[in-house]
Design a protein around this motif. Structure first.
Motif, PDB file in Angstrom:
ATOM      1  N   ALA A   1       0.825  -1.213   0.000  1.00 56.44           N
ATOM      2  CA  ALA A   1       0.000   0.000   0.000  1.00 56.44           C
ATOM      3  C   ALA A   1       0.856   1.257   0.000  1.00 56.44           C
ATOM      4  CB  ALA A   1      -0.941  -0.006   1.201  1.00 56.44           C
ATOM      5  N   ALA A   2       2.109   1.151   0.446  1.00 57.38           N
ATOM      6  CA  ALA A   2       3.004   2.305   0.501  1.00 57.38           C
ATOM      7  C   ALA A   2       3.750   2.541  -0.819  1.00 57.38           C
ATOM      8  CB  ALA A   2       4.011   2.119   1.638  1.00 57.38           C
ATOM      9  N   VAL A   3       3.566   1.653  -1.798  1.00 55.00           N
ATOM     10  CA  VAL A   3       4.242   1.793  -3.087  1.00 55.00           C
ATOM     11  C   VAL A   3       3.262   2.450  -4.061  1.00 55.00           C
ATOM     12  CG1 VAL A   3       5.376   0.573  -4.990  1.00 55.00           C
ATOM     13  CG2 VAL A   3       5.635  -0.273  -2.631  1.00 55.00           C
ATOM     14  N   PRO A   4       3.502   3.707  -4.474  1.00 56.36           N
ATOM     15  CA  PRO A   4       2.536   4.412  -5.328  1.00 56.36           C
ATOM     16  C   PRO A   4       2.253   3.716  -6.654  1.00 56.36           C
ATOM     17  CG  PRO A   4       4.226   5.925  -4.532  1.00 56.36           C
ATOM     18  CD  PRO A   4       4.652   4.546  -4.136  1.00 56.36           C
ATOM     19  N   GLU A   5       3.219   2.990  -7.194  1.00 59.50           N
ATOM     20  CA  GLU A   5       3.036   2.328  -8.484  1.00 59.50           C
ATOM     21  C   GLU A   5       2.183   1.067  -8.388  1.00 59.50           C
ATOM     22  OE1 GLU A   5       6.970   4.538  -8.564  1.00 59.50           O
ATOM     23  OE2 GLU A   5       6.011   3.161  -7.176  1.00 59.50           O
ATOM     24  N   VAL A   6       1.833   0.625  -7.183  1.00 56.77           N
ATOM     25  CA  VAL A   6       0.924  -0.506  -7.000  1.00 56.77           C
ATOM     26  C   VAL A   6      -0.496   0.040  -7.091  1.00 56.77           C
ATOM     27  CG1 VAL A   6       0.057  -2.245  -5.386  1.00 56.77           C
ATOM     28  CG2 VAL A   6       2.523  -1.875  -5.614  1.00 56.77           C
ATOM     29  N   LEU A   7      -1.193  -0.322  -8.179  1.00 57.01           N
ATOM     30  CA  LEU A   7      -2.546   0.190  -8.404  1.00 57.01           C
ATOM     31  C   LEU A   7      -3.616  -0.678  -7.768  1.00 57.01           C
ATOM     32  CD1 LEU A   7      -2.370   1.324 -12.136  1.00 57.01           C
ATOM     33  CD2 LEU A   7      -1.772   2.599 -10.062  1.00 57.01           C
ATOM     34  N   GLU A   8      -3.360  -1.993  -7.716  1.00 54.30           N
ATOM     35  CA  GLU A   8      -4.328  -2.927  -7.152  1.00 54.30           C
ATOM     36  C   GLU A   8      -3.591  -4.055  -6.475  1.00 54.30           C
ATOM     37  OE1 GLU A   8      -8.134  -3.924  -9.496  1.00 54.30           O
ATOM     38  OE2 GLU A   8      -6.563  -3.665 -11.022  1.00 54.30           O
ATOM     39  N   LEU A   9      -4.233  -4.625  -5.482  1.00 49.26           N
ATOM     40  CA  LEU A   9      -3.727  -5.819  -4.811  1.00 49.26           C
ATOM     41  C   LEU A   9      -4.901  -6.753  -4.590  1.00 49.26           C
ATOM     42  CD1 LEU A   9      -1.782  -7.568  -3.096  1.00 49.26           C
ATOM     43  CD2 LEU A   9      -2.335  -6.082  -1.168  1.00 49.26           C
TER      44      LEU A   9
ATOM     45  N   MET B   1      -1.754 -10.987  -6.057  1.00 54.53           N
ATOM     46  CA  MET B   1      -1.458 -10.473  -7.385  1.00 54.53           C
ATOM     47  C   MET B   1      -1.584  -8.960  -7.320  1.00 54.53           C
ATOM     48  SD  MET B   1      -3.084 -11.245 -11.110  1.00 54.53           S
ATOM     49  CE  MET B   1      -2.189 -12.787 -11.241  1.00 54.53           C
ATOM     50  N   VAL B   2      -0.579  -8.281  -7.870  1.00 58.25           N
ATOM     51  CA  VAL B   2      -0.602  -6.826  -7.892  1.00 58.25           C
ATOM     52  C   VAL B   2      -0.524  -6.332  -9.318  1.00 58.25           C
ATOM     53  CG1 VAL B   2       0.376  -6.474  -5.592  1.00 58.25           C
ATOM     54  CG2 VAL B   2       1.896  -6.666  -7.533  1.00 58.25           C
ATOM     55  N   ARG B   3      -1.251  -5.259  -9.568  1.00 59.11           N
ATOM     56  CA  ARG B   3      -1.110  -4.555 -10.848  1.00 59.11           C
ATOM     57  C   ARG B   3      -0.230  -3.359 -10.560  1.00 59.11           C
ATOM     58  NH1 ARG B   3      -5.141  -0.979 -14.431  1.00 59.11           N
ATOM     59  NH2 ARG B   3      -6.255  -0.846 -12.474  1.00 59.11           N
ATOM     60  N   ILE B   4       0.859  -3.253 -11.304  1.00 66.32           N
ATOM     61  CA  ILE B   4       1.808  -2.178 -11.098  1.00 66.32           C
ATOM     62  C   ILE B   4       2.031  -1.425 -12.404  1.00 66.32           C
ATOM     63  CG2 ILE B   4       2.988  -3.231  -9.136  1.00 66.32           C
ATOM     64  CD1 ILE B   4       5.100  -4.311 -10.967  1.00 66.32           C
ATOM     65  N   VAL B   5       2.470  -0.198 -12.283  1.00 61.21           N
ATOM     66  CA  VAL B   5       2.801   0.611 -13.451  1.00 61.21           C
ATOM     67  C   VAL B   5       4.202   1.171 -13.282  1.00 61.21           C
ATOM     68  CG1 VAL B   5       0.424   1.236 -14.043  1.00 61.21           C
ATOM     69  CG2 VAL B   5       1.709   2.668 -12.452  1.00 61.21           C
ATOM     70  N   ALA B   6       4.804   1.530 -14.425  1.00 62.12           N
ATOM     71  CA  ALA B   6       6.154   2.100 -14.416  1.00 62.12           C
ATOM     72  C   ALA B   6       6.287   3.075 -15.568  1.00 62.12           C
ATOM     73  CB  ALA B   6       7.189   0.990 -14.522  1.00 62.12           C
ATOM     74  N   ARG B   7       7.339   3.888 -15.519  1.00 63.25           N
ATOM     75  CA  ARG B   7       7.593   4.890 -16.556  1.00 63.25           C
ATOM     76  C   ARG B   7       8.184   4.271 -17.815  1.00 63.25           C
ATOM     77  NH1 ARG B   7       6.731   9.932 -14.841  1.00 63.25           N
ATOM     78  NH2 ARG B   7       6.632  10.321 -12.626  1.00 63.25           N
ATOM     79  N   SER B   8       8.860   3.128 -17.668  1.00 61.12           N
ATOM     80  CA  SER B   8       9.478   2.437 -18.798  1.00 61.12           C
ATOM     81  C   SER B   8       9.769   1.005 -18.364  1.00 61.12           C
ATOM     82  CB  SER B   8      10.791   3.128 -19.198  1.00 61.12           C
ATOM     83  OG  SER B   8      11.732   3.015 -18.138  1.00 61.12           O
ATOM     84  N   ASN B   9      10.227   0.173 -19.304  1.00 59.82           N
ATOM     85  CA  ASN B   9      10.613  -1.187 -18.930  1.00 59.82           C
ATOM     86  C   ASN B   9      11.770  -1.156 -17.937  1.00 59.82           C
ATOM     87  OD1 ASN B   9       8.627  -2.262 -20.497  1.00 59.82           O
ATOM     88  ND2 ASN B   9       9.963  -2.928 -22.146  1.00 59.82           N
ATOM     89  N   ALA B  10      12.717  -0.240 -18.142  1.00 55.66           N
ATOM     90  CA  ALA B  10      13.839  -0.121 -17.206  1.00 55.66           C
ATOM     91  C   ALA B  10      13.339   0.321 -15.830  1.00 55.66           C
ATOM     92  CB  ALA B  10      14.873   0.861 -17.746  1.00 55.66           C
ATOM     93  N   ASP B  11      12.394   1.252 -15.791  1.00 55.15           N
ATOM     94  CA  ASP B  11      11.827   1.708 -14.518  1.00 55.15           C
ATOM     95  C   ASP B  11      11.034   0.601 -13.835  1.00 55.15           C
ATOM     96  OD1 ASP B  11      11.249   3.783 -12.535  1.00 55.15           O
ATOM     97  OD2 ASP B  11       9.213   3.784 -13.347  1.00 55.15           O
ATOM     98  N   LEU B  12      10.482  -0.314 -14.634  1.00 58.32           N
ATOM     99  CA  LEU B  12       9.738  -1.438 -14.060  1.00 58.32           C
ATOM    100  C   LEU B  12      10.630  -2.242 -13.119  1.00 58.32           C
ATOM    101  CD1 LEU B  12       7.164  -3.129 -13.862  1.00 58.32           C
ATOM    102  CD2 LEU B  12       7.914  -4.346 -15.930  1.00 58.32           C
ATOM    103  N   GLN B  13      11.904  -2.392 -13.459  1.00 56.20           N
ATOM    104  CA  GLN B  13      12.815  -3.122 -12.576  1.00 56.20           C
ATOM    105  C   GLN B  13      12.908  -2.442 -11.212  1.00 56.20           C
ATOM    106  OE1 GLN B  13      14.476  -6.200 -13.230  1.00 56.20           O
ATOM    107  NE2 GLN B  13      14.488  -5.995 -11.002  1.00 56.20           N
ATOM    108  N   ARG B  14      12.968  -1.110 -11.204  1.00 54.03           N
ATOM    109  CA  ARG B  14      12.995  -0.367  -9.933  1.00 54.03           C
ATOM    110  C   ARG B  14      11.729  -0.626  -9.123  1.00 54.03           C
ATOM    111  NH1 ARG B  14      10.315   3.710  -8.060  1.00 54.03           N
ATOM    112  NH2 ARG B  14       9.397   4.190 -10.081  1.00 54.03           N
ATOM    113  N   VAL B  15      10.583  -0.601  -9.797  1.00 48.11           N
ATOM    114  CA  VAL B  15       9.311  -0.829  -9.114  1.00 48.11           C
ATOM    115  C   VAL B  15       9.259  -2.253  -8.557  1.00 48.11           C
ATOM    116  CG1 VAL B  15       6.796  -0.908  -9.377  1.00 48.11           C
ATOM    117  CG2 VAL B  15       8.115   0.901 -10.515  1.00 48.11           C
ATOM    118  N   ILE B  16       9.652  -3.230  -9.365  1.00 44.84           N
ATOM    119  CA  ILE B  16       9.648  -4.624  -8.903  1.00 44.84           C
ATOM    120  C   ILE B  16      10.583  -4.788  -7.710  1.00 44.84           C
ATOM    121  CG2 ILE B  16      10.292  -6.996  -9.511  1.00 44.84           C
ATOM    122  CD1 ILE B  16       9.316  -6.306 -12.389  1.00 44.84           C
TER     123      ILE B  16
END
Length: 181
Positions: free
Chosen positions: A112-120, A130-145
């Motif tokens: 819940a503290a991760v802004p890029e987590v849209l749903e849980l 299962m979480v739905r997450i978003v990122a600025r790019s594929n490279a940024d997705l690694q940071r979010v993960i």
């Protein structure tokens, strides 16, 4: 008069969607409720008075229906639909998480503290959440993960990147079906 925005079910917390009858059935909404929900979804800035005019019912009837639908949890809110891609987050992914026994509430708080987590969602099957997450790019997705799984209560994860969304989240076909039952 409720705020002049469409029902915003996509942002409702996990497990708090339309509450209706627990075992199914058709007493959740009727045809007038369905027409009212559709009108609000199609014209989010419409007011109660205009709804009553278009639906050809009394203003008090519309207001009472809206109050009842909100109280039953059928309408979860009146907020704008926000597109993450338009905010600069065009990459969507789904991560399945396996968690340590007894760590569910801690993992929920972490996510819940991760802004890029849209749903849980808690799920059955190979994973626990299962979480739905978003990122600025594929490279940024690694940071979010890394941020998502960087918690001791998460044992393993598996991530899939969404390539396209040919059927975006929708609720009106279900509203129409429920109203017809």
């Amino acid at each position: 008069m409720p705020p002049a925005h469409p029902p915003s079910v996509p942002d409702s917390p996990a497990g708090q969607g339309p509450s209706g009858p627990a075992g199914g059935g058709n007493d959740a909404i009727d045809a007038l409720d369905g027409r009212l929900i559709r009108l609000l979804a199609e014209e989010p800035r419409i007011g109660v008075l205009e709804c009553s005019r278009r639906l050809q019912v009394a203003r008090g009837t519309v207001q009472a229906r809206l109050d009842r639908l909100q109280a039953k949890g059928v309408i979860g809110g009146f907020g704008p639909e926000v597109d993450p891609a338009a905010l600069g987050y065009p990459v969507t992914a789904f991560a399945t998480l396996e968690i340590s026994q007894g760590q569910g509430s801690d993992v929920r708080a972490h996510l819940a503290a991760v802004p890029e987590v849209l749903e849980l969602h808690t799920i059955t099957g190979r994973g626990d959440m299962m979480v739905r997450i978003v990122a600025r790019s594929n490279a940024d997705l690694q940071r979010v993960i890394d941020r998502v799984v960087g918690f001791d209560g998460i044992v393993r994860s598996s991530t899939a990147i969404a390539l396209e969304n040919p059927v975006p989240y929708r609720i009106l076909p279900l509203v129409d079906q429920a109203a017809a039952e």
